[in-house]
Design a protein around this motif. Structure first.
Motif, PDB file in Angstrom:
ATOM      1  N   VAL A  15       0.724  -1.185   0.072  1.00 53.42           N
ATOM      2  CA  VAL A  15      -0.081   0.184  -0.034  1.00 53.42           C
ATOM      3  C   VAL A  15       0.836   1.289  -0.058  1.00 53.42           C
ATOM      4  O   VAL A  15       1.671   1.549   0.986  1.00 53.42           O
ATOM      5  CB  VAL A  15      -0.977  -0.129   1.212  1.00 53.42           C
ATOM      6  N   GLU A  16       0.910   1.836  -1.011  1.00 53.93           N
ATOM      7  CA  GLU A  16       1.666   3.230  -1.319  1.00 53.93           C
ATOM      8  C   GLU A  16       0.915   4.257  -0.252  1.00 53.93           C
ATOM      9  O   GLU A  16      -0.058   4.222  -0.218  1.00 53.93           O
ATOM     10  CB  GLU A  16       1.670   3.618  -2.628  1.00 53.93           C
ATOM     11  N   ASP A  17       1.846   5.257   0.148  1.00 55.62           N
ATOM     12  CA  ASP A  17       1.446   6.475   0.787  1.00 55.62           C
ATOM     13  C   ASP A  17       0.643   7.309  -0.228  1.00 55.62           C
ATOM     14  O   ASP A  17       1.088   7.946  -1.321  1.00 55.62           O
ATOM     15  CB  ASP A  17       2.341   7.267   1.545  1.00 55.62           C
ATOM     16  N   MET A  18      -0.943   7.631   0.097  1.00 56.29           N
ATOM     17  CA  MET A  18      -1.424   8.364  -0.888  1.00 56.29           C
ATOM     18  C   MET A  18      -2.142   9.431   0.059  1.00 56.29           C
ATOM     19  O   MET A  18      -2.335   9.562   1.161  1.00 56.29           O
ATOM     20  CB  MET A  18      -2.716   7.264  -1.470  1.00 56.29           C
ATOM     21  N   ILE A  74      -6.720   0.944   5.857  1.00 56.54           N
ATOM     22  CA  ILE A  74      -5.625   0.491   5.207  1.00 56.54           C
ATOM     23  C   ILE A  74      -4.987  -0.718   5.634  1.00 56.54           C
ATOM     24  O   ILE A  74      -4.240  -1.350   5.067  1.00 56.54           O
ATOM     25  CB  ILE A  74      -4.701   1.978   5.461  1.00 56.54           C
ATOM     26  N   TYR A  75      -5.071  -1.211   6.867  1.00 64.48           N
ATOM     27  CA  TYR A  75      -4.414  -2.259   7.750  1.00 64.48           C
ATOM     28  C   TYR A  75      -5.135  -3.557   7.045  1.00 64.48           C
ATOM     29  O   TYR A  75      -5.095  -4.290   7.970  1.00 64.48           O
ATOM     30  CB  TYR A  75      -4.198  -1.897   9.146  1.00 64.48           C
ATOM     31  N   SER A  76      -6.171  -3.552   6.609  1.00 59.77           N
ATOM     32  CA  SER A  76      -7.050  -4.659   6.174  1.00 59.77           C
ATOM     33  C   SER A  76      -6.385  -5.660   5.415  1.00 59.77           C
ATOM     34  O   SER A  76      -5.450  -5.366   4.488  1.00 59.77           O
ATOM     35  CB  SER A  76      -8.270  -4.403   5.267  1.00 59.77           C
ATOM     36  N   PRO A  77      -6.405  -6.817   5.783  1.00 59.16           N
ATOM     37  CA  PRO A  77      -5.845  -8.176   5.129  1.00 59.16           C
ATOM     38  C   PRO A  77      -6.226  -8.160   3.658  1.00 59.16           C
ATOM     39  O   PRO A  77      -5.886  -8.889   2.693  1.00 59.16           O
ATOM     40  CB  PRO A  77      -5.792  -9.189   5.947  1.00 59.16           C
ATOM     41  N   LEU A  78      -7.665  -7.735   3.451  1.00 58.73           N
ATOM     42  CA  LEU A  78      -8.069  -7.861   2.138  1.00 58.73           C
ATOM     43  C   LEU A  78      -7.330  -7.095   1.146  1.00 58.73           C
ATOM     44  O   LEU A  78      -7.624  -7.194  -0.118  1.00 58.73           O
ATOM     45  CB  LEU A  78      -9.773  -7.844   2.371  1.00 58.73           C
ATOM     46  N   LEU A  79      -6.789  -6.129   1.458  1.00 61.04           N
ATOM     47  CA  LEU A  79      -6.112  -5.222   0.572  1.00 61.04           C
ATOM     48  C   LEU A  79      -4.874  -5.664   0.043  1.00 61.04           C
ATOM     49  O   LEU A  79      -4.014  -6.255   0.795  1.00 61.04           O
ATOM     50  CB  LEU A  79      -5.526  -3.979   1.106  1.00 61.04           C
ATOM     51  N   GLN A  80      -4.922  -6.169  -1.243  1.00 58.41           N
ATOM     52  CA  GLN A  80      -3.483  -6.796  -1.730  1.00 58.41           C
ATOM     53  C   GLN A  80      -2.625  -5.842  -2.409  1.00 58.41           C
ATOM     54  O   GLN A  80      -1.460  -6.069  -1.906  1.00 58.41           O
ATOM     55  CB  GLN A  80      -3.999  -7.722  -2.963  1.00 58.41           C
ATOM     56  N   SER A  81      -3.031  -4.637  -2.922  1.00 60.56           N
ATOM     57  CA  SER A  81      -2.090  -3.659  -3.121  1.00 60.56           C
ATOM     58  C   SER A  81      -2.906  -2.331  -3.704  1.00 60.56           C
ATOM     59  O   SER A  81      -3.991  -2.520  -4.121  1.00 60.56           O
ATOM     60  CB  SER A  81      -1.291  -3.993  -4.397  1.00 60.56           C
ATOM     61  N   VAL A  82      -2.352  -1.190  -3.354  1.00 62.56           N
ATOM     62  CA  VAL A  82      -2.616  -0.087  -3.699  1.00 62.56           C
ATOM     63  C   VAL A  82      -1.598   0.661  -4.469  1.00 62.56           C
ATOM     64  O   VAL A  82      -0.492   1.056  -4.002  1.00 62.56           O
ATOM     65  CB  VAL A  82      -3.130   0.791  -2.572  1.00 62.56           C
ATOM     66  N   GLU A  83      -1.794   1.060  -6.004  1.00 62.60           N
ATOM     67  CA  GLU A  83      -0.608   1.488  -6.557  1.00 62.60           C
ATOM     68  C   GLU A  83      -1.267   3.025  -7.031  1.00 62.60           C
ATOM     69  O   GLU A  83      -2.518   3.111  -7.483  1.00 62.60           O
ATOM     70  CB  GLU A  83      -0.269   0.816  -7.654  1.00 62.60           C
ATOM     71  N   ILE A  84      -0.385   4.189  -6.992  1.00 58.77           N
ATOM     72  CA  ILE A  84      -0.846   5.385  -7.421  1.00 58.77           C
ATOM     73  C   ILE A  84      -0.589   5.461  -9.042  1.00 58.77           C
ATOM     74  O   ILE A  84       0.421   5.371  -9.280  1.00 58.77           O
ATOM     75  CB  ILE A  84       0.039   6.342  -6.632  1.00 58.77           C
ATOM     76  N   VAL A  85      -1.758   5.967  -9.695  1.00 61.75           N
ATOM     77  CA  VAL A  85      -1.739   6.308 -11.050  1.00 61.75           C
ATOM     78  C   VAL A  85      -1.092   7.696 -11.233  1.00 61.75           C
ATOM     79  O   VAL A  85      -0.092   7.868 -12.092  1.00 61.75           O
ATOM     80  CB  VAL A  85      -3.121   5.851 -11.611  1.00 61.75           C
ATOM     81  N   ARG A  86      -1.612   8.554 -10.567  1.00 58.89           N
ATOM     82  CA  ARG A  86      -1.123  10.021 -10.781  1.00 58.89           C
ATOM     83  C   ARG A  86      -1.574  10.691  -9.537  1.00 58.89           C
ATOM     84  O   ARG A  86      -2.584  10.361  -8.789  1.00 58.89           O
ATOM     85  CB  ARG A  86      -1.984  10.708 -12.025  1.00 58.89           C
ATOM     86  N   ARG A  87      -0.398  11.587  -9.174  1.00 55.27           N
ATOM     87  CA  ARG A  87      -0.721  12.537  -8.057  1.00 55.27           C
ATOM     88  C   ARG A  87      -1.681  13.752  -8.433  1.00 55.27           C
ATOM     89  O   ARG A  87      -1.541  14.332  -9.421  1.00 55.27           O
ATOM     90  CB  ARG A  87       0.558  12.844  -7.483  1.00 55.27           C
ATOM     91  N   GLY A  88      -2.613  14.005  -7.534  1.00 52.19           N
ATOM     92  CA  GLY A  88      -3.339  15.236  -7.694  1.00 52.19           C
ATOM     93  C   GLY A  88      -3.001  16.415  -6.975  1.00 52.19           C
ATOM     94  O   GLY A  88      -2.484  16.287  -5.955  1.00 52.19           O
TER      95      GLY A  88
END
Length: 121
Positions: A15-18, A74-88
């Motif tokens: 999980v990236e910092d968003m 954010i700390y859920s085990p169901l989240l496999q990944s979070v990637e940032i496509v673009r920064r707003g």
């Protein structure tokens, strides 16, 4: 007694910092009966909230002309990944005003990317 004192939070490396305004691609585990699969949800982060182990974020997208919002811990085990496509580039923490807008009105400017340092000669 606080939950933070009992259990140490281990950040998920996938999980990236968003921040609000970022367009993200969330891969989450979905259970349908006894089957488990991965589903991708791409949209704009409209809020981050909570503290400690209950930190969550909400992502909004338009699907077939209808606004769809999903919230994940954010700390859920169901989240496999979070990637940032673009920064707003936004000036507020909660982007609920996007709910009343569509198409061009709902666009968010992209942050300027830092330029790479010039190579020494």
């Amino acid at each position: 007694m606080d939950m933070r004192e009992i259990q140490e939070l281990i950040p998920n490396p996938a999980v990236e910092d968003m921040n609000p305004g970022d367009t993200v691609k969330v891969n989450a585990q979905i259970r349908e009966g006894d089957r488990v699969r991965t589903q991708t949800f791409q949209g704009v982060v409209i809020k981050k909230g909570g503290g400690g182990p209950s930190v969550s974020f909400t992502v909004r997208r338009i699907a077939h002309g209808v606004g769809v919002e999903r919230t994940w811990m954010i700390y859920s085990p169901l989240l496999q990944s979070v990637e940032i496509v673009r920064r707003g580039k936004v000036r507020r923490a909660k982007l609920f005003y996007l709910r009343g807008r569509s198409a061009r009105d709902a666009r968010i400017k992209e942050k300027d990317r830092p330029r790479p340092a010039p190579k020494p000669k």
